[in-house]
Design a protein around this motif. Sequence first.
Motif, PDB file in Angstrom:
ATOM      1  N   VAL A 187       0.099   9.341   9.722  1.00  0.00           N
ATOM      2  CA  VAL A 187      -1.007   9.110   8.349  1.00  0.00           C
ATOM      3  C   VAL A 187      -1.787   9.335   9.223  1.00  0.00           C
ATOM      4  CG1 VAL A 187      -1.787   8.002   6.473  1.00  0.00           C
ATOM      5  CG2 VAL A 187       1.354   8.135   6.579  1.00  0.00           C
ATOM      6  N   GLY A 189      -1.689   1.586   9.655  1.00  0.00           N
ATOM      7  CA  GLY A 189      -3.252   1.931   9.951  1.00  0.00           C
ATOM      8  C   GLY A 189      -4.047   0.673   9.731  1.00  0.00           C
ATOM      9  N   GLY A 248       0.818  -1.412   0.264  1.00  0.00           N
ATOM     10  CA  GLY A 248       0.055   0.083   0.496  1.00  0.00           C
ATOM     11  C   GLY A 248       1.100   1.305  -0.122  1.00  0.00           C
ATOM     12  N   ASN A 301       7.996  -2.531   7.137  1.00  0.00           N
ATOM     13  CA  ASN A 301       7.764  -2.684   8.369  1.00  0.00           C
ATOM     14  C   ASN A 301       6.492  -3.881   7.549  1.00  0.00           C
ATOM     15  OD1 ASN A 301       5.421  -2.099  10.648  1.00  0.00           O
ATOM     16  ND2 ASN A 301       6.853  -3.952  11.234  1.00  0.00           N
ATOM     17  N   SER A 351      -6.191  10.384   8.154  1.00  0.00           N
ATOM     18  CA  SER A 351      -7.047  10.017   7.087  1.00  0.00           C
ATOM     19  C   SER A 351      -7.977  10.715   7.322  1.00  0.00           C
ATOM     20  CB  SER A 351      -7.892   8.732   7.347  1.00  0.00           C
ATOM     21  OG  SER A 351      -9.409   8.531   6.778  1.00  0.00           O
ATOM     22  N   ARG A 405       3.438  -7.353   9.231  1.00  0.00           N
ATOM     23  CA  ARG A 405       3.089  -8.024  10.135  1.00  0.00           C
ATOM     24  C   ARG A 405       4.041  -8.997  10.633  1.00  0.00           C
ATOM     25  NH1 ARG A 405      -2.990  -8.156   9.660  1.00  0.00           N
ATOM     26  NH2 ARG A 405      -2.528  -7.563   7.147  1.00  0.00           N
TER      27      ARG A 405
END
Length: 260
Positions: free
Chosen positions: A135, A87, A18, A37, A137, A39
Amino acid sequence: MDLKLKNKTVFVSGSSKGIGFETAKLFLEEGATVIINGRTEKSVKNALKKLNTPKVSGIAANFIADKQIDELIKKLPDIDILVNNVGIFRGKNFYDETEKDWKDHIQVNLLGGVKLSKHFLPKMIKKNWGRIIFVSSECATLVPGDLLSYSVSKASVNVFSSGLAKLTKGTNVTVNTIIPGSTLSEGSKIFLKEAAKRENKTIEEVESNFFKDVRPSSLLGRFAKVEEVASTIVYISSPLASATNGASVRVDGGSMGSVF
Ligand SMILES: NC(=O)c1ccc[n+]([C@@H]2O[C@H](COP(=O)([O-])OP(=O)(O)OC[C@H]3O[C@@H](n4cnc5c(N)ncnc54)[C@H](OP(=O)(O)O)[C@@H]3O)[C@@H](O)[C@H]2O)c1
């Protein structure tokens, strides 16, 4: 334009895919050294393979687990630029949102960045240069009814970032927030695909209906490309953006509609 990022070391959270991935890619193109990075080891490895340069490395850490953030901090070298991009986003009716949904949104979207900032800001201030980017939204101000915990977590990111910037007074460190609108990241592609299947429509029809029914305030009228958000993140992180501090910079395609 030379963004003067060649000798900078950057950490971007949530960057195996993303907006974060594209941001890491642009930093690398500008000659910076980047730590990405995600998960899992697998997702980080896949992203490193795609980026394919010795200037990038990766650390797997799940921001939902506070201990993994502590471990991440231990593994990170000294950095010049911290991009708190990670996020999560769970669209649910308020009455279906669980306590865990609320806690997870706050933990991943806000507290990870708080912990990383607490560790890196004093170091940046000591060397009198640094950038911290959050970041957020468009949901921080649009606050859709089916995204309450997400919106609250993102609004708190803006508030925290603005307060943190005040601690940089008189230094060459800046703290700013980037506010994307609807952006065609991996997450959004999955959302569009699932909606198309559910509604028996094409992805194009779902996208067009989204801007008609859900985001009528968007002037752009389409999902932003990840590059359009990433380029703003990279510019605001650069030495060229030295007079921008404590700001919320919108890349929302006009959806928020505010003057400032
Ligand atoms: N896309 C939009 O329309 C939009 C709009 C406004 C704001 N934003 C914000 O922009 C940021 C990036 O969103 P995106 O749409 O680019 O996301 P995305 O495409 O869904 O990518 C998410 C990235 O974050 C990582 N990630 C997810 N959960 C994580 C966790 N618990 N710990 C560590 N890493 C995790 C994923 O890694 P793995 O999957 O590899 O583990 C992946 O690299 C987010 O803060 C989001 O809220 C997005």
